[in-house]
Design a protein around this motif. Structure first.
Motif, PDB file in Angstrom:
ATOM      1  N   ASP A  44       0.815  -1.215   0.000  1.00  0.00           N
ATOM      2  CA  ASP A  44       0.000   0.000   0.000  1.00  0.00           C
ATOM      3  C   ASP A  44       0.849   1.265   0.000  1.00  0.00           C
ATOM      4  O   ASP A  44       0.401   2.317  -0.455  1.00  0.00           O
ATOM      5  N   ARG A  45       2.068   1.187   0.488  1.00  0.00           N
ATOM      6  CA  ARG A  45       2.921   2.372   0.542  1.00  0.00           C
ATOM      7  C   ARG A  45       3.351   2.832  -0.851  1.00  0.00           C
ATOM      8  O   ARG A  45       3.934   3.905  -1.003  1.00  0.00           O
ATOM      9  N   MET A  62      -1.868   2.803  -8.351  1.00  0.00           N
ATOM     10  CA  MET A  62      -2.995   3.037  -7.436  1.00  0.00           C
ATOM     11  C   MET A  62      -4.207   2.125  -7.659  1.00  0.00           C
ATOM     12  O   MET A  62      -4.744   1.571  -6.698  1.00  0.00           O
ATOM     13  N   PRO A  63      -4.687   1.926  -8.901  1.00  0.00           N
ATOM     14  CA  PRO A  63      -5.897   1.099  -9.085  1.00  0.00           C
ATOM     15  C   PRO A  63      -5.736  -0.360  -8.673  1.00  0.00           C
ATOM     16  O   PRO A  63      -6.730  -1.063  -8.500  1.00  0.00           O
ATOM     17  N   TRP A  64      -4.516  -0.829  -8.518  1.00  0.00           N
ATOM     18  CA  TRP A  64      -4.283  -2.246  -8.221  1.00  0.00           C
ATOM     19  C   TRP A  64      -4.043  -2.500  -6.744  1.00  0.00           C
ATOM     20  O   TRP A  64      -3.921  -3.649  -6.338  1.00  0.00           O
ATOM     21  N   LEU A  65      -3.964  -1.446  -5.942  1.00  0.00           N
ATOM     22  CA  LEU A  65      -3.704  -1.581  -4.511  1.00  0.00           C
ATOM     23  C   LEU A  65      -4.964  -1.245  -3.722  1.00  0.00           C
ATOM     24  O   LEU A  65      -5.655  -0.275  -4.035  1.00  0.00           O
ATOM     25  N   GLU A 117      -0.780  11.839   3.180  1.00  0.00           N
ATOM     26  CA  GLU A 117      -1.730  10.774   2.837  1.00  0.00           C
ATOM     27  C   GLU A 117      -1.145   9.849   1.779  1.00  0.00           C
ATOM     28  O   GLU A 117      -0.230  10.223   1.047  1.00  0.00           O
ATOM     29  N   VAL A 118      -1.683   8.637   1.711  1.00  0.00           N
ATOM     30  CA  VAL A 118      -1.354   7.697   0.645  1.00  0.00           C
ATOM     31  C   VAL A 118      -2.678   7.257   0.019  1.00  0.00           C
ATOM     32  O   VAL A 118      -3.563   6.782   0.733  1.00  0.00           O
ATOM     33  N   HIS A 119      -2.805   7.424  -1.277  1.00  0.00           N
ATOM     34  CA  HIS A 119      -4.065   7.123  -1.966  1.00  0.00           C
ATOM     35  C   HIS A 119      -3.935   5.819  -2.754  1.00  0.00           C
ATOM     36  O   HIS A 119      -3.020   5.671  -3.570  1.00  0.00           O
ATOM     37  N   ILE A 120      -4.845   4.890  -2.466  1.00  0.00           N
ATOM     38  CA  ILE A 120      -4.850   3.597  -3.151  1.00  0.00           C
ATOM     39  C   ILE A 120      -6.281   3.241  -3.542  1.00  0.00           C
ATOM     40  O   ILE A 120      -7.239   3.802  -3.028  1.00  0.00           O
ATOM     41  N   GLY A 121      -6.410   2.288  -4.463  1.00  0.00           N
ATOM     42  CA  GLY A 121      -7.721   1.777  -4.832  1.00  0.00           C
ATOM     43  C   GLY A 121      -8.146   2.119  -6.247  1.00  0.00           C
ATOM     44  O   GLY A 121      -7.647   3.075  -6.847  1.00  0.00           O
ATOM     45  N   ALA A 122      -9.074   1.333  -6.765  1.00  0.00           N
ATOM     46  CA  ALA A 122      -9.567   1.501  -8.131  1.00  0.00           C
ATOM     47  C   ALA A 122     -10.725   2.480  -8.225  1.00  0.00           C
ATOM     48  O   ALA A 122     -11.249   2.717  -9.310  1.00  0.00           O
ATOM     49  N   SER A 123     -11.114   3.074  -7.098  1.00  0.00           N
ATOM     50  CA  SER A 123     -12.308   3.925  -7.133  1.00  0.00           C
ATOM     51  C   SER A 123     -12.123   5.161  -8.008  1.00  0.00           C
ATOM     52  O   SER A 123     -13.088   5.660  -8.588  1.00  0.00           O
ATOM     53  N   GLY A 124     -10.897   5.675  -8.114  1.00  0.00           N
ATOM     54  CA  GLY A 124     -10.670   6.810  -9.000  1.00  0.00           C
ATOM     55  C   GLY A 124     -10.997   6.462 -10.444  1.00  0.00           C
ATOM     56  O   GLY A 124     -11.623   7.245 -11.166  1.00  0.00           O
ATOM     57  N   LEU A 125     -10.584   5.276 -10.861  1.00  0.00           N
ATOM     58  CA  LEU A 125     -10.888   4.798 -12.213  1.00  0.00           C
ATOM     59  C   LEU A 125     -12.386   4.560 -12.366  1.00  0.00           C
ATOM     60  O   LEU A 125     -12.974   4.903 -13.397  1.00  0.00           O
ATOM     61  N   ILE A 126     -13.003   3.989 -11.346  1.00  0.00           N
ATOM     62  CA  ILE A 126     -14.443   3.734 -11.380  1.00  0.00           C
ATOM     63  C   ILE A 126     -15.221   5.044 -11.499  1.00  0.00           C
ATOM     64  O   ILE A 126     -16.169   5.157 -12.282  1.00  0.00           O
ATOM     65  N   TYR A 127     -14.803   6.044 -10.736  1.00  0.00           N
ATOM     66  CA  TYR A 127     -15.449   7.351 -10.845  1.00  0.00           C
ATOM     67  C   TYR A 127     -15.216   7.965 -12.220  1.00  0.00           C
ATOM     68  O   TYR A 127     -16.073   8.695 -12.736  1.00  0.00           O
ATOM     69  N   GLY A 128     -14.077   7.666 -12.810  1.00  0.00           N
ATOM     70  CA  GLY A 128     -13.824   8.113 -14.171  1.00  0.00           C
ATOM     71  C   GLY A 128     -14.804   7.491 -15.147  1.00  0.00           C
ATOM     72  O   GLY A 128     -15.354   8.174 -16.030  1.00  0.00           O
ATOM     73  N   TYR A 129     -15.047   6.185 -15.000  1.00  0.00           N
ATOM     74  CA  TYR A 129     -16.032   5.515 -15.845  1.00  0.00           C
ATOM     75  C   TYR A 129     -17.421   6.129 -15.627  1.00  0.00           C
ATOM     76  O   TYR A 129     -18.175   6.355 -16.571  1.00  0.00           O
TER      77      TYR A 129
END
Length: 196
Positions: A44-45, A62-65, A117-129
């Motif tokens: 995650d780091r 980021m989208p894979w963590l 902060e450390v930003h992780i997760g696929a939600s940014g891509l999901i929000y893009g969709y």
């Protein structure tokens, strides 16, 4: 000049399918399993660290963590559903379009995210969709897009609140916001384009 091998031409011209989305989800689950069971969450780091040079490396990662299986589970279904709509509308542009959303949304997160902060997760891509689909639904004059937009609004309309600061809740609203803005920009750019 010799032409390319027919089999290679067919492979190059193939449109991505739903199986492609399933493969991406499987990769994310494998990465999270390795991280949780063998690395104690140390991957995650490698997410996005706002305004740090090292943090730029997290943009494509980021989208894979994810911060655990619960986080990944909550992203899996919307990724598959919104991703499939995106895939059907973009065709072979899906790869390029997803990369653009990841890049623009990730860079925006890097710019406006909170210090430390450390930003992780696929939600940014999901929000893009989500931003892409809703933009196309609003600006296109085709019934199919209108129906799609209504269905997405019914099932995922509450996502809009995710672009607002969440107080003490550790949610990357910055990633949501910049990802959605990237999707809106892309949707406007691709107005009137049919899938390839």
């Amino acid at each position: 000049m010799k032409s390319a091998h027919p089999k290679k031409q067919r492979i190059a011209q193939q449109r991505p399918t739903f199986m492609y989305l399933l493969d991406l989800v499987l990769i994310a689950w494998i990465i999270e399993a390795v991280d949780q069971f063998f690395l104690a969450g140390q991957l995650d780091r490698f997410g996005i660290h706002p305004r740090q040079a090292f943090g730029l490396l997290g943009i494509p990662i980021m989208p894979w963590l994810h911060g655990g299986f619960g986080h990944l589970s909550s992203n899996t279904v919307p990724f598959l559903t919104l991703g499939y709509i995106m895939l059907k509308s973009e065709g072979r542009r899906f790869y390029y379009s997803s990369a653009i959303i990841i890049l623009l949304g990730g860079l925006g997160t890097w710019l406006i995210g909170g210090t430390g902060e450390v930003h992780i997760g696929a939600s940014g891509l999901i929000y893009g969709y989500f931003g892409y689909v809703m933009t196309r639904a609003i600006i296109e004059s085709k019934p199919l897009w209108l129906i799609t937009g209504i269905l997405v609004a019914v099932f995922y309309g509450s996502m809009i609140f995710g672009v607002l600061p969440q107080g003490q809740i550790p949610v990357s609203w910055e990633g949501h916001l910049t990802g959605m803005l990237a999707g809106i920009w892309l949707g406007r750019r691709h107005k009137g384009l049919s899938s390839e």
